[in-house]
Design a protein around this motif. Structure first.
Motif, short mmCIF file in Angstrom:
data_model
loop_
_atom_site.label_atom_id
_atom_site.label_comp_id
_atom_site.label_asym_id
_atom_site.label_seq_id
_atom_site.Cartn_x
_atom_site.Cartn_y
_atom_site.Cartn_z
N GLN A 1 0.82 -1.22 0.00
CA GLN A 1 0.00 0.00 0.00
C GLN A 1 0.85 1.27 0.00
O GLN A 1 0.48 2.28 -0.59
CB GLN A 1 -0.94 0.00 1.21
CG GLN A 1 -1.94 -1.16 1.21
CD GLN A 1 -2.90 -1.11 0.04
OE1 GLN A 1 -3.61 -0.13 -0.15
NE2 GLN A 1 -2.90 -2.17 -0.78
N ASN B 1 1.31 5.38 -3.98
CA ASN B 1 1.37 6.82 -4.29
C ASN B 1 2.45 7.17 -5.31
O ASN B 1 2.35 8.20 -5.98
CB ASN B 1 1.58 7.64 -3.01
CG ASN B 1 0.28 7.84 -2.25
OD1 ASN B 1 -0.76 8.07 -2.86
ND2 ASN B 1 0.33 7.74 -0.94
N SER C 1 1.53 8.19 -8.98
CA SER C 1 1.00 9.49 -9.41
C SER C 1 2.00 10.20 -10.33
O SER C 1 1.61 11.10 -11.09
CB SER C 1 0.71 10.38 -8.19
OG SER C 1 1.92 10.71 -7.52
N LEU D 1 -6.67 4.22 -5.94
CA LEU D 1 -6.96 5.07 -4.78
C LEU D 1 -8.41 4.91 -4.35
O LEU D 1 -8.72 4.78 -3.16
CB LEU D 1 -6.70 6.55 -5.12
CG LEU D 1 -5.28 7.09 -5.03
CD1 LEU D 1 -5.29 8.59 -5.17
CD2 LEU D 1 -4.59 6.71 -3.73
N ASN D 2 -9.30 4.95 -5.33
CA ASN D 2 -10.72 4.84 -5.01
C ASN D 2 -11.08 3.46 -4.46
O ASN D 2 -11.77 3.35 -3.45
CB ASN D 2 -11.56 5.11 -6.27
CG ASN D 2 -11.81 6.59 -6.46
OD1 ASN D 2 -11.49 7.40 -5.61
ND2 ASN D 2 -12.36 6.95 -7.60
N ILE E 1 -8.05 4.96 -0.20
CA ILE E 1 -6.85 5.63 0.32
C ILE E 1 -7.10 7.14 0.31
O ILE E 1 -7.42 7.71 -0.73
CB ILE E 1 -5.62 5.30 -0.54
CG1 ILE E 1 -5.34 3.79 -0.49
CG2 ILE E 1 -4.39 6.09 -0.09
CD1 ILE E 1 -4.23 3.34 -1.42
N ASP F 1 -6.55 11.01 -0.03
CA ASP F 1 -5.60 11.80 -0.84
C ASP F 1 -5.07 12.96 0.01
O ASP F 1 -5.33 14.13 -0.26
CB ASP F 1 -6.32 12.31 -2.10
CG ASP F 1 -5.38 13.07 -3.03
OD1 ASP F 1 -4.16 12.81 -2.98
OD2 ASP F 1 -5.87 13.92 -3.79
#
Length: 438
Positions: free
Chosen positions: A181, A185, A188, A203-204, A208, A210
């Motif tokens: 996990q 990030n 991105s 993410l959705n 998670i 933002d």
């Protein structure tokens, strides 16, 4: 001598009777093998289960026989005692076969039985070209939590191959290990626009937060427009006023998809003060569908934002439907550009439906200065469309100005068209009631 021959014959018959026909069918490589294997349990011949691992791992094994073995394995709770080597041999089956469905079934069995001895088949499944095989592998890793697999999962995230990096994002939806996990990030800023888009999906799905505002940054400034579109879609669905300035900027973007998402986002925010920005964009908008939605947005906000956008559409748009819609919005929102301006637009308009909308708008605007022109238009003007003349009289009725009664009566006296005359009579009665009430 005769007794000896009879004895030999009896021994031969007895030997035939002792032959295990069912076992031979299970061990054979013929067409009946799969059916025989599937009957092992119903015939209470679990003693033959120990023969199955070798059959399954044989390079020349029939595929229908392997399927039968896998089905039987999934039914047996005491498989380890019946066939202690089943897992090792099945690992070989996974590596040797080119049949994707067999590989799926092997990993499905590993997941169902939580079988750690099949870990190497699972590791191979992490980078399999078949989506479902990979899904079984990911679910297994999450369920078993076997650290022998974890380095292989983490290596996917830093692979130079974008396909493997995509597999990592797929895996991260299933595998909730903190080490996995924490790497999400980084995507991105991945080199691949497709993976940056998939980053939003992960993410959705993983819920998670933002916390770094990465979605907003990417929606605003990512070099790939599709990534920006995905980001804006996510922010739109959040229905938060936190992003309102981003959406107002978005309705002016050069990409029509970004403009569309931003326009739709503003519907749920109810920002009446932003009507001016909406009106300004309406005056510049080139896409008919977006013009219609911007008009709808002004109506939703209950404000015309200065009215320039509505006037621009009414005065010059090629689409009569939009011109008509704009006129109706002017009436509902109370935007009056002036009698002379509306008279000019009305006179140059060629489409009767648009003219009707302008006349109705005048009624909603209660524009008393337009009444003399309306009466004149309606009176003894047979060259004009009857529906328009009737609407002009009805608009006079809706405006309801008692000061117009003398001129309306004069027009009534000289009117020759019976339908118009009846409409004028109706208008005079209602306006008289207004005069008496005051």
């Amino acid at each position: 001598m005769l007794l000896f021959v009879v004895s030999i014959f009896c021994q031969s018959v007895f030997a035939e009777e002792q032959k295990d026909v069912f076992k031979e069918a299970v061990l054979s490589k013929g067409r009946s093998q799969a059916r025989s294997i599937s009957e092992i349990r119903s015939k209470s011949r679990l003693d033959l289960v120990k023969e199955l691992p070798k059959i399954a791992s044989d390079l020349e094994a029939r595929e229908d026989s392997i399927f039968a073995i896998l089905s039987l394995y999934s039914e047996l709770e005491d498989l380890d005692s019946l066939a202690p080597t089943w897992a090792q041999e099945l690992d070989s089956t996974f590596k040797n076969t080119k049949n994707v469905e067999i590989q799926r079934r092997v990993l499905e069995l590993a997941d169902k039985r939580k079988e750690k001895r099949l870990i190497y088949a699972v590791i191979a499944g992490l980078t399999h070209t078949d989506f479902e095989v990979r899904q079984f592998a990911y679910r297994y890793v999450q369920a078993i939590k076997d650290d022998r697999a974890m380095p292989h999962v983490l290596d996917l995230a830093i692979s130079t191959n974008p396909v493997y990096r995509e597999y990592f994002l797929e895996a991260s939806i299933w595998i909730k290990d903190e080490r996995v996990q924490n790497l999400i990030n980084k995507f991105s800023a991945d080199d691949s626009p497709a993976l940056r888009r998939k980053f939003f999906l992960v993410l959705n799905k993983n819920n998670i937060p933002d916390n770094r505002g990465q979605i907003q940054k990417m929606a605003t400034s990512d070099p790939d427009e599709d990534v920006r579109i995905h980001g804006m879609e996510i922010l739109k669905n959040r229905k938060s006023r936190q992003y309102i300035s981003l959406f107002y900027k978005g309705i002016t973007e050069s990409n029509p998809d970004l403009r569309k998402i931003s326009t739709e986002a503003l519907f749920s925010l109810g920002d009446k003060q932003g009507a001016k920005a909406v009106s300004e964009q309406l005056a510049k908008e080139t896409v008919p569908g977006l013009k219609a939605r911007l008009i709808d947005l002004l109506l939703e906000l209950g404000a015309h934002g200065g009215g320039q956008g509505l006037l621009t559409v009414l005065d010059g748009d090629k689409d009569p439907g939009l011109r008509s819609r704009s006129a109706e919005a002017m009436g509902k929102l109370g935007f009056n550009p002036g009698t002379s301006e509306l008279k000019r637009i009305f006179e140059k308009e060629k489409v009767n439906e648009v003219k009707l909308s302008v006349l109705r708008a005048l009624g909603e605007l209660k524009d008393k200065t337009s009444v003399p022109a309306l009466i004149s238009y309606a009176s003894n003007n047979k060259k004009e469309n009857l529906a328009l003349r009737l609407q002009a009289v009805d608009t006079v009725r809706v405006i309801g100005d008692p000061e117009c009664l003398p001129s309306l009566f004069d027009a009534y006296v000289f009117e020759k068209t019976i339908e118009v005359k009846l409409e004028m009579e109706k208008a005079m009665r209602e306006i008289l009631l207004i005069k008496v009430a005051h």
